[in-house]
Design a protein around this motif. Structure first.
Motif, PDB file in Angstrom:
ATOM      1  N   SER A  47     -29.541  11.913  25.923  1.00  0.00           N
ATOM      2  CA  SER A  47     -29.790  11.417  24.562  1.00  0.00           C
ATOM      3  C   SER A  47     -29.586  12.481  23.495  1.00  0.00           C
ATOM      4  CB  SER A  47     -31.213  10.853  24.454  1.00  0.00           C
ATOM      5  OG  SER A  47     -32.175  11.865  24.747  1.00  0.00           O
ATOM      6  N   SER A  48     -29.600  13.744  23.888  1.00  0.00           N
ATOM      7  CA  SER A  48     -29.443  14.822  22.907  1.00  0.00           C
ATOM      8  C   SER A  48     -28.016  15.356  22.831  1.00  0.00           C
ATOM      9  CB  SER A  48     -30.400  15.977  23.244  1.00  0.00           C
ATOM     10  OG  SER A  48     -30.012  16.610  24.462  1.00  0.00           O
ATOM     11  N   TRP A  49     -27.061  14.632  23.421  1.00  0.00           N
ATOM     12  CA  TRP A  49     -25.726  15.218  23.532  1.00  0.00           C
ATOM     13  C   TRP A  49     -25.067  15.448  22.177  1.00  0.00           C
ATOM     14  CZ3 TRP A  49     -20.775  13.419  22.301  1.00  0.00           C
ATOM     15  CH2 TRP A  49     -20.660  12.076  21.950  1.00  0.00           C
ATOM     16  N   THR A  50     -25.336  14.601  21.205  1.00  0.00           N
ATOM     17  CA  THR A  50     -24.702  14.815  19.899  1.00  0.00           C
ATOM     18  C   THR A  50     -25.321  15.996  19.167  1.00  0.00           C
ATOM     19  OG1 THR A  50     -26.141  13.190  18.825  1.00  0.00           O
ATOM     20  CG2 THR A  50     -24.016  12.409  19.655  1.00  0.00           C
ATOM     21  N   GLU A  51     -26.609  16.271  19.444  1.00  0.00           N
ATOM     22  CA  GLU A  51     -27.213  17.472  18.868  1.00  0.00           C
ATOM     23  C   GLU A  51     -26.598  18.721  19.490  1.00  0.00           C
ATOM     24  OE1 GLU A  51     -29.240  17.676  16.227  1.00  0.00           O
ATOM     25  OE2 GLU A  51     -28.814  15.531  16.102  1.00  0.00           O
ATOM     26  N   GLN A  52     -26.320  18.652  20.785  1.00  0.00           N
ATOM     27  CA  GLN A  52     -25.642  19.767  21.445  1.00  0.00           C
ATOM     28  C   GLN A  52     -24.245  19.958  20.850  1.00  0.00           C
ATOM     29  OE1 GLN A  52     -25.850  19.561  25.825  1.00  0.00           O
ATOM     30  NE2 GLN A  52     -27.479  18.049  25.582  1.00  0.00           N
ATOM     31  N   LEU A  53     -23.562  18.838  20.598  1.00  0.00           N
ATOM     32  CA  LEU A  53     -22.234  18.896  20.000  1.00  0.00           C
ATOM     33  C   LEU A  53     -22.296  19.526  18.610  1.00  0.00           C
ATOM     34  CD1 LEU A  53     -19.233  18.120  20.210  1.00  0.00           C
ATOM     35  CD2 LEU A  53     -19.835  15.877  19.270  1.00  0.00           C
ATOM     36  N   LYS A  54     -23.306  19.149  17.843  1.00  0.00           N
ATOM     37  CA  LYS A  54     -23.485  19.720  16.509  1.00  0.00           C
ATOM     38  C   LYS A  54     -23.683  21.227  16.591  1.00  0.00           C
ATOM     39  CE  LYS A  54     -26.364  19.241  12.359  1.00  0.00           C
ATOM     40  NZ  LYS A  54     -27.517  18.504  11.752  1.00  0.00           N
ATOM     41  N   ALA A  55     -24.489  21.671  17.575  1.00  0.00           N
ATOM     42  CA  ALA A  55     -24.738  23.105  17.724  1.00  0.00           C
ATOM     43  C   ALA A  55     -23.470  23.848  18.137  1.00  0.00           C
ATOM     44  CB  ALA A  55     -25.844  23.327  18.757  1.00  0.00           C
ATOM     45  N   LEU A  56     -22.685  23.258  19.043  1.00  0.00           N
ATOM     46  CA  LEU A  56     -21.452  23.905  19.504  1.00  0.00           C
ATOM     47  C   LEU A  56     -20.459  24.103  18.362  1.00  0.00           C
ATOM     48  CD1 LEU A  56     -20.778  22.150  22.937  1.00  0.00           C
ATOM     49  CD2 LEU A  56     -21.397  24.541  22.575  1.00  0.00           C
ATOM     50  N   THR A  57     -20.455  23.178  17.413  1.00  0.00           N
ATOM     51  CA  THR A  57     -19.513  23.266  16.291  1.00  0.00           C
ATOM     52  C   THR A  57     -20.170  23.859  15.044  1.00  0.00           C
ATOM     53  OG1 THR A  57     -20.018  21.000  15.595  1.00  0.00           O
ATOM     54  CG2 THR A  57     -18.187  21.298  17.138  1.00  0.00           C
ATOM     55  N   GLU A  58     -21.363  24.461  15.232  1.00  0.00           N
ATOM     56  CA  GLU A  58     -22.096  25.104  14.132  1.00  0.00           C
ATOM     57  C   GLU A  58     -22.284  24.167  12.951  1.00  0.00           C
ATOM     58  OE1 GLU A  58     -19.799  28.655  13.458  1.00  0.00           O
ATOM     59  OE2 GLU A  58     -20.756  29.703  15.130  1.00  0.00           O
ATOM     60  N   GLY A  59     -22.541  22.894  13.284  1.00  0.00           N
ATOM     61  CA  GLY A  59     -22.829  21.897  12.274  1.00  0.00           C
ATOM     62  C   GLY A  59     -21.612  21.274  11.616  1.00  0.00           C
ATOM     63  N   ARG A  60     -20.440  21.786  11.909  1.00  0.00           N
ATOM     64  CA  ARG A  60     -19.234  21.305  11.231  1.00  0.00           C
ATOM     65  C   ARG A  60     -18.755  19.969  11.776  1.00  0.00           C
ATOM     66  NH1 ARG A  60     -13.860  21.546  12.350  1.00  0.00           N
ATOM     67  NH2 ARG A  60     -12.451  21.487  10.552  1.00  0.00           N
ATOM     68  N   GLY A  61     -18.880  19.757  13.075  1.00  0.00           N
ATOM     69  CA  GLY A  61     -18.319  18.579  13.715  1.00  0.00           C
ATOM     70  C   GLY A  61     -16.961  18.859  14.326  1.00  0.00           C
ATOM     71  N   VAL A  62     -16.402  17.857  14.984  1.00  0.00           N
ATOM     72  CA  VAL A  62     -15.117  18.013  15.673  1.00  0.00           C
ATOM     73  C   VAL A  62     -13.992  17.420  14.832  1.00  0.00           C
ATOM     74  CG1 VAL A  62     -16.159  18.039  17.970  1.00  0.00           C
ATOM     75  CG2 VAL A  62     -15.425  15.860  16.983  1.00  0.00           C
ATOM     76  N   ASP A  63     -12.808  17.946  15.031  1.00  0.00           N
ATOM     77  CA  ASP A  63     -11.657  17.487  14.248  1.00  0.00           C
ATOM     78  C   ASP A  63     -11.060  16.201  14.797  1.00  0.00           C
ATOM     79  OD1 ASP A  63     -11.298  19.867  12.364  1.00  0.00           O
ATOM     80  OD2 ASP A  63     -11.311  20.840  14.331  1.00  0.00           O
ATOM     81  N   VAL A  64     -11.027  16.087  16.119  1.00  0.00           N
ATOM     82  CA  VAL A  64     -10.401  14.918  16.759  1.00  0.00           C
ATOM     83  C   VAL A  64     -11.276  14.463  17.915  1.00  0.00           C
ATOM     84  CG1 VAL A  64      -8.387  14.056  18.020  1.00  0.00           C
ATOM     85  CG2 VAL A  64      -8.074  15.641  16.112  1.00  0.00           C
ATOM     86  N   ILE A  65     -11.467  13.161  18.024  1.00  0.00           N
ATOM     87  CA  ILE A  65     -12.161  12.571  19.176  1.00  0.00           C
ATOM     88  C   ILE A  65     -11.156  11.735  19.953  1.00  0.00           C
ATOM     89  CG2 ILE A  65     -13.981  11.002  19.939  1.00  0.00           C
ATOM     90  CD1 ILE A  65     -15.514  11.746  17.376  1.00  0.00           C
ATOM     91  N   PHE A  66     -11.038  12.018  21.227  1.00  0.00           N
ATOM     92  CA  PHE A  66     -10.162  11.280  22.141  1.00  0.00           C
ATOM     93  C   PHE A  66     -11.070  10.341  22.926  1.00  0.00           C
ATOM     94  CE2 PHE A  66      -7.845  10.628  26.083  1.00  0.00           C
ATOM     95  CZ  PHE A  66      -6.514  10.581  25.710  1.00  0.00           C
ATOM     96  N   ASP A  67     -10.971   9.039  22.647  1.00  0.00           N
ATOM     97  CA  ASP A  67     -11.989   8.103  23.122  1.00  0.00           C
ATOM     98  C   ASP A  67     -11.404   6.919  23.891  1.00  0.00           C
ATOM     99  OD1 ASP A  67     -14.185   6.496  23.521  1.00  0.00           O
ATOM    100  OD2 ASP A  67     -14.636   6.199  21.403  1.00  0.00           O
ATOM    101  N   PRO A  68     -11.365   7.002  25.227  1.00  0.00           N
ATOM    102  CA  PRO A  68     -10.980   5.846  26.027  1.00  0.00           C
ATOM    103  C   PRO A  68     -12.185   5.020  26.484  1.00  0.00           C
ATOM    104  CG  PRO A  68     -10.981   7.791  27.397  1.00  0.00           C
ATOM    105  CD  PRO A  68     -11.477   8.218  26.041  1.00  0.00           C
ATOM    106  N   VAL A  69     -13.370   5.346  25.969  1.00  0.00           N
ATOM    107  CA  VAL A  69     -14.613   4.756  26.476  1.00  0.00           C
ATOM    108  C   VAL A  69     -15.106   3.616  25.601  1.00  0.00           C
ATOM    109  CG1 VAL A  69     -17.021   5.213  27.095  1.00  0.00           C
ATOM    110  CG2 VAL A  69     -15.260   6.940  27.556  1.00  0.00           C
TER     111      VAL A  69
END
Length: 335
Positions: free
Chosen positions: A202-224
């Motif tokens: 449930s915390s995966w998006t918070e982990q993602l936010k931390a990995l990108t230093e709050g900036r977010g990702v440029d591209v999401i590749f989503d087959p899900v």
């Protein structure tokens, strides 16, 4: 009067309905190539999630009945139709079609062929062209990935996800791979992912936010797809691109349209079938480029579980198994 010769026959997996229990191994006539077509003696057929959906009537298109599954396969050219040039009988090739691969022979247009790179086996050739062409088209043509951008790959250990990790790295991007099990995340790391996340946490998006230093990702590749699409979209950086490639999560989600406005972001559809249909030259060029990259060992297609033709039912069932790593292979012939 002499009777006409009886047609050759072959074994093929045929479904009279789009249900797993309908498919049976049958003796049917070997197809003859028409104008601009070749016949392939099939060695291996790739079986991915889309094949399972197509075979069970859950895909966005319904194939005509009776239906022979298998949209990507490899083998050797067995016969040439009129007006076929620049290929030879006995040449190792792979092909993409809307079915026909669960059989000993298939007829396809010459334009659908890809010559096998030197040293590439039939199993690897049967699992890579759909996924790698999709990933290249998605990330380079549609997503416009640039060096040093960050790409989030969802469903990272499936055949399509594995291709996306490798293509994104070739384009110079950092890859964050999201997968549901430890084995899948380890696979993603071996393929070159920079970081991995467990998106069932449930915390995966918070982990993602931390990995990108709050900036977010440029591209999401989503087959899900599924409920996670909106959650992921909210983690796009300004001007980010969310690539929609399918709905392995089982549901087609809705996205509040204020989110693209607030993010300056784009929701972009990617469909390799229509890429082939509307841009056949570009699609063929993409596969030729991929063949060179594979021959140079810059891309390394991986096979998943393997089944014999007698195990076709298990292969189809495995294609729908969300715990699957890589793309399943159906071995049609070992000769």
């Amino acid at each position: 009067m002499a009777l006409p010769p009886s047609p050759m026959q072959m074994y093929a997996v045929v479904g009279q309905e789009l249900k797993l229990e309908s498919y049976q191994l049958r003796r049917v006539d070997v197809p003859e190539p028409g104008v601009g077509e070749v016949r392939i003696a099939i060695k291996c057929t790739g079986v991915g999630f889309a094949d399972g959906l197509l075979s069970t009537g859950q895909y966005q298109l319904k194939p005509p009945l009776p239906f022979i599954p298998g949209c990507e396969f490899s083998g050797v050219i067995d016969a040439l139709g009129p007006q076929v040039i620049n290929v030879d009988i006995g040449q190792p090739v792979s092909a993409i079609a809307m079915g026909g691969g669960f059989a000993e022979y298939a007829v396809v247009p010459q334009a659908s062929l890809t010559r096998l790179p030197n040293g590439m086996g039939f199993a690897e050739a049967a699992v890579c062209w759909v996924d790698y062409t999709t990933a290249l088209h998605a990330l380079r043509d549609r997503g416009r990935v640039r060096p040093d951008e960050t790409v989030l790959v969802l469903g990272a250990a499936g055949g399509l996800g594995q291709a996306a990790i490798q293509i994104a790295r070739l384009l110079g991007a950092r890859v964050i791979a999201a997968a549901s099990s430890l084995a899948k995340r380890e696979t993603a790391l071996k393929l070159g992912a920079w970081q991995v996340l467990e998106y069932t946490d449930s915390s995966w998006t918070e982990q993602l936010k931390a990995l990108t230093e709050g900036r977010g990702v440029d591209v999401i590749f989503d087959p899900v797809g599924g409920a996670g699409l909106e959650t992921a979209f909210r983690r796009l950086a300004w001007g980010g691109r969310h690539l929609v490639l399918g709905f392995a999560g089982g549901t087609i989600p809705a996205l509040p349209t204020n989110l693209p406005l607030l993010k300056g972001g784009s929701l972009i559809g990617v469909d390799v079938r229509q890429f082939d249909l509307y841009q056949p030259l570009e699609a063929a060029e993409a596969r030729a480029e991929l063949a060179q990259l594979i021959a140079a060992k810059r891309l390394q297609p991986e096979t998943g579980r393997r089944f014999t033709m007698a195990q076709f039912a298990e292969a189809l069932a495995a294609s729908l198994d969300r715990q699957r790593i890589g793309k399943t292979v159906l071995e049609i012939s070992s000769s």
